[in-house]
Motif scaffolding. Sequence first.
Motif, PDB file in Angstrom:
ATOM      1  N   ILE A   1     -21.626  -4.213 -11.925  1.00 17.33           N
ATOM      2  CA  ILE A   1     -21.700  -3.059 -12.836  1.00 17.33           C
ATOM      3  C   ILE A   1     -21.351  -3.490 -14.260  1.00 17.33           C
ATOM      4  O   ILE A   1     -22.026  -3.113 -15.236  1.00 17.33           O
ATOM      5  CB  ILE A   1     -20.763  -1.934 -12.355  1.00 17.33           C
ATOM      6  N   LEU A   2     -20.300  -4.307 -14.385  1.00 16.52           N
ATOM      7  CA  LEU A   2     -19.892  -4.759 -15.718  1.00 16.52           C
ATOM      8  C   LEU A   2     -20.953  -5.625 -16.384  1.00 16.52           C
ATOM      9  O   LEU A   2     -21.135  -5.588 -17.604  1.00 16.52           O
ATOM     10  CB  LEU A   2     -18.580  -5.546 -15.631  1.00 16.52           C
ATOM     11  N   SER A   3     -21.653  -6.414 -15.563  1.00 15.42           N
ATOM     12  CA  SER A   3     -22.622  -7.362 -16.136  1.00 15.42           C
ATOM     13  C   SER A   3     -24.040  -6.778 -16.240  1.00 15.42           C
ATOM     14  O   SER A   3     -24.967  -7.500 -16.622  1.00 15.42           O
ATOM     15  CB  SER A   3     -22.650  -8.633 -15.272  1.00 15.42           C
TER      16      SER A   3
ATOM     17  N   ASN B   1     -19.740   3.038 -21.168  1.00 13.16           N
ATOM     18  CA  ASN B   1     -18.912   3.324 -22.330  1.00 13.16           C
ATOM     19  C   ASN B   1     -17.550   2.670 -22.158  1.00 13.16           C
ATOM     20  O   ASN B   1     -17.238   2.118 -21.098  1.00 13.16           O
ATOM     21  CB  ASN B   1     -18.784   4.825 -22.560  1.00 13.16           C
ATOM     22  N   GLU B   2     -16.724   2.731 -23.142  1.00 15.20           N
ATOM     23  CA  GLU B   2     -15.453   2.004 -23.133  1.00 15.20           C
ATOM     24  C   GLU B   2     -14.532   2.472 -22.010  1.00 15.20           C
ATOM     25  O   GLU B   2     -13.846   1.664 -21.359  1.00 15.20           O
ATOM     26  CB  GLU B   2     -14.752   2.190 -24.485  1.00 15.20           C
ATOM     27  N   LYS B   3     -14.497   3.777 -21.793  1.00 15.48           N
ATOM     28  CA  LYS B   3     -13.633   4.296 -20.740  1.00 15.48           C
ATOM     29  C   LYS B   3     -14.076   3.816 -19.365  1.00 15.48           C
ATOM     30  O   LYS B   3     -13.260   3.435 -18.517  1.00 15.48           O
ATOM     31  CB  LYS B   3     -13.625   5.832 -20.787  1.00 15.48           C
ATOM     32  N   GLN B   4     -15.412   3.817 -19.164  1.00 15.28           N
ATOM     33  CA  GLN B   4     -15.934   3.353 -17.881  1.00 15.28           C
ATOM     34  C   GLN B   4     -15.628   1.849 -17.672  1.00 15.28           C
ATOM     35  O   GLN B   4     -15.247   1.434 -16.585  1.00 15.28           O
ATOM     36  CB  GLN B   4     -17.446   3.597 -17.812  1.00 15.28           C
ATOM     37  N   ARG B   5     -15.822   1.066 -18.738  1.00 12.71           N
ATOM     38  CA  ARG B   5     -15.517  -0.359 -18.619  1.00 12.71           C
ATOM     39  C   ARG B   5     -14.028  -0.574 -18.308  1.00 12.71           C
ATOM     40  O   ARG B   5     -13.665  -1.438 -17.509  1.00 12.71           O
ATOM     41  CB  ARG B   5     -15.895  -1.081 -19.915  1.00 12.71           C
ATOM     42  N   HIS B   6     -13.183   0.279 -18.968  1.00 17.32           N
ATOM     43  CA  HIS B   6     -11.734   0.174 -18.698  1.00 17.32           C
ATOM     44  C   HIS B   6     -11.429   0.472 -17.221  1.00 17.32           C
ATOM     45  O   HIS B   6     -10.653  -0.240 -16.578  1.00 17.32           O
ATOM     46  CB  HIS B   6     -10.971   1.132 -19.611  1.00 17.32           C
ATOM     47  N   ASN B   7     -12.063   1.530 -16.696  1.00 18.11           N
ATOM     48  CA  ASN B   7     -11.824   1.900 -15.305  1.00 18.11           C
ATOM     49  C   ASN B   7     -12.312   0.811 -14.342  1.00 18.11           C
ATOM     50  O   ASN B   7     -11.645   0.489 -13.337  1.00 18.11           O
ATOM     51  CB  ASN B   7     -12.504   3.235 -14.986  1.00 18.11           C
TER      52      ASN B   7
END
Length: 896
Positions: free
Chosen positions: A546-548, A555-561
Amino acid sequence: MNLKHLLFVALLALSWDIHAHEDEANKLHQHDVTIKLQWQHQFQFAGIYAAKEKGFYQQAGLDVDIQAGFTRPYDEVESGNVEFGISGTGIVAEYLKGRPFVALGATFQNSPYVWLVKADSGIYSASDFIGKTLTRQFYADDLTSIFLKQNIDTSKIQFVLPTEKNLDNLIDGHVDGLTAYISNEPFLMAQRQEPYRTISPQDYDIQFYSDILFTSQQYLEQNPTTVEAFRQATYKGWRYAAEHPDEIVDLVLQKYNSQQKSRSHLKYEAEKLLELSLYPTVDFGHMTTHRWQQIADIYRQLGHYDEVGNLDDFLYKNQTANTVQPTWLITTLGVISFIALLSYLLKRHHNVKLTAQIRQQTESMKEELRERKALEATARHESLRLQTLLDNTIDSVITINQSGIIENYNKASVQLFGYQPDEVIGKNITMLMPASYRDQHKLGMARFLSTEETRIIGKPVEVEALHKSGNTFPIELTLSDFKWEQKYLFTGIARDISQQKAEQEALLKAKYEAERANNAKSEFLSSMSHELRTPLNGILGFSQLILSDTEHTLNEKQRHNINQIIHSGKHLLSLINDVLELSEIDSGRIKTSDDHVPIASVFEECQPLLQALAKQQNINIDFQDGTDAVVLADFTKLKQVFITLVSNAIKYNKTGGEVLVSASVQTHNNSLKLTITDTGKGISKDRQAQVFTAFERLGQERHVEGAGIGLSVSKRLIEAMGGQIDFASTEGQGTSFWIELPLSKNAINHIDDIKKADGEQEVSLSQRKTDTEIALPSKQILYIEDNPANIKLIEVFLSRFKHVSLETCETAEAGLEIVNQRKPDLILMDINLPGISGIEAAQKLHDTPEFADIPLIALTAAALEENSHAAQGLFTAYITKPVDFTLLARTLQPYL
């Protein structure tokens, strides 16, 4: 008549008698006679060969022909075809059945027949043959009589006929015992280095003669002088053979070696057979009527005939001696008369002197008698003193004679066995043994008395003893032996070890339970590791994807989670790895290598990771890496310990604190001391004893992540590498941990070939995506995996490589079938599969030349070191789950 005249007359009489006997001997005429042996030529008949080759027969006026055979020559002697024969004791049975035989003498006083068993057979006595298979040769009647004497039901023993493969059958376990000849089969067993044991009639006090020289009554009556001459010459030959065994061995090798035996075999025969002869204690040819009566009675009990008759005509009597008896009688009477007369004259001549001497001797004897009485009183006092000492020892002390009769029994023995001294003294020691030990004791005693060899005298042994109540109990027994007046005495010191045995059994049981629990724990942890890695593979794998994913940005929040998910997953994976490694160490399966490791390379490898961790915690690390020392250690495991210690120094530090890493050479023990010091809160004194205890968090459970395993693992790894680890801490000021490792004698950097993973250029997934613009040849990949989530994960990962097509299957059998149908460019395979495992499937591919070149990559949750060792040499790469897709991409790059 004076003394000189008397001596002259006596000498004339003796000279006349000697000449008369010489004339009588000269009357012997030259005779041609034949002796038939009961077997083929060997040292068994050495005396007959010696009598012929040394000229003893010729001197007796005999020309002797020696014939070998395979059976006892009863018929040939009875018919007169041969004059003399050699037989076993079975000749007495033939005589009592009416055959006209005369036994002239016995060569061997004991039987050469034994039972031969393997040393590990568990057979120690005749009773042990019950339920076993035994070869029987019917001429070994003395062995059969053992069953009779021991009241053994032979219907419970399976008897088989001997074959040419007797020894092979015994060694291979087709039979349990052989009827053997003491000088033959035991030698062959020793040659083949097969340990063996023999059981002989002598062990049971059964005394059979062997190799009986015999003739017929008719031939004896017609040729008494020839028979006596042949008998004397034969046993003269045997005396010569016994006194010159090496010479006769050479003679057998030259002229009588029809069986082609080696010199060593013949020398072994000579030694064993001459022991049976009892020469020179007993002369060759010796026999007694009483002993023949006993042998005949055994044959009657064996059913050979109904009643034992008179054996007077069976045993040889020298009839030629009767013809010269009157001459010898006259000579003897003359000599006696002469001696009597001479004694009378001497007595008169020396009467006074003798009387004085007798008086002097009488006084001397009286004095000696007084001294002897004093010595006897002293001896009685010492005997009483010795008995008092024995009665006050805490251990049982029992003395027996060589017949097994108890002669001394102290007070401690009363307490141990329950018998009073008057109940056991004069009785056999076997009354204090369980029945299962009695035959072994008798056989052991018989062997020691005959060979003076033993495996138990002088050494403490554990055996069972029998109490008066009938109960058995374990004792530690130490035996010693000594000789007194040419007879052996044995002293046994016994101690009850019932309590020690009970404690030992309890310890063994506790050890077994602990090992069982430890194995169960290890199996559980191994299973749990595999089971936990499989879902973690999905969690971390899909999170990475998902990250790649550049097509669906977060968005930033999703990447943080997502990063939180990955962080938590990696933390869980770290805990699993720590628990698994601790289990490996506890079970003794951990292995370390002796690498030559420059300590600077450890700093260099670990510094980027640790600096990043320190930055997150606002901690400053000072690496004082001024030393170029090289240590002997496992490079990978040393990095693991170093990272653990520095990570802890960071995690348990205060905000804005410092960590100092230093190394110094210790010249006193030729080691390197590596020290990690922090400025944290320190460890309270009441918790310092638990620092290296597994799962001990020292009160930091709520503040710092971890399972409390790292320090426990580190200590065991350092000790496995031959080093030491310790710490010092002051509460409120900080803690210093240090490890000491042996310095390498060679300071050359032996790890130049170690590649630094952090410095390698990685190919990101986004870069991979741009690679698709280049026209790449299509690739076929086969993925063998039984977990649907793992299959989906790899499908998503490989979907980004447009030139790659993926085919999946759930079993190794299906995978091998696909490979046979269409050879893929690459195979990804799990290890734990239903049916045959991934290891077995990889071996099949490796052994097939057509498929051996296919790259084969393991993707597995089997992360134990023993799993990777089992797969060594079969896989191109071994990647454990959860899969690190950066590592997977780098591994696949050469093949895509």
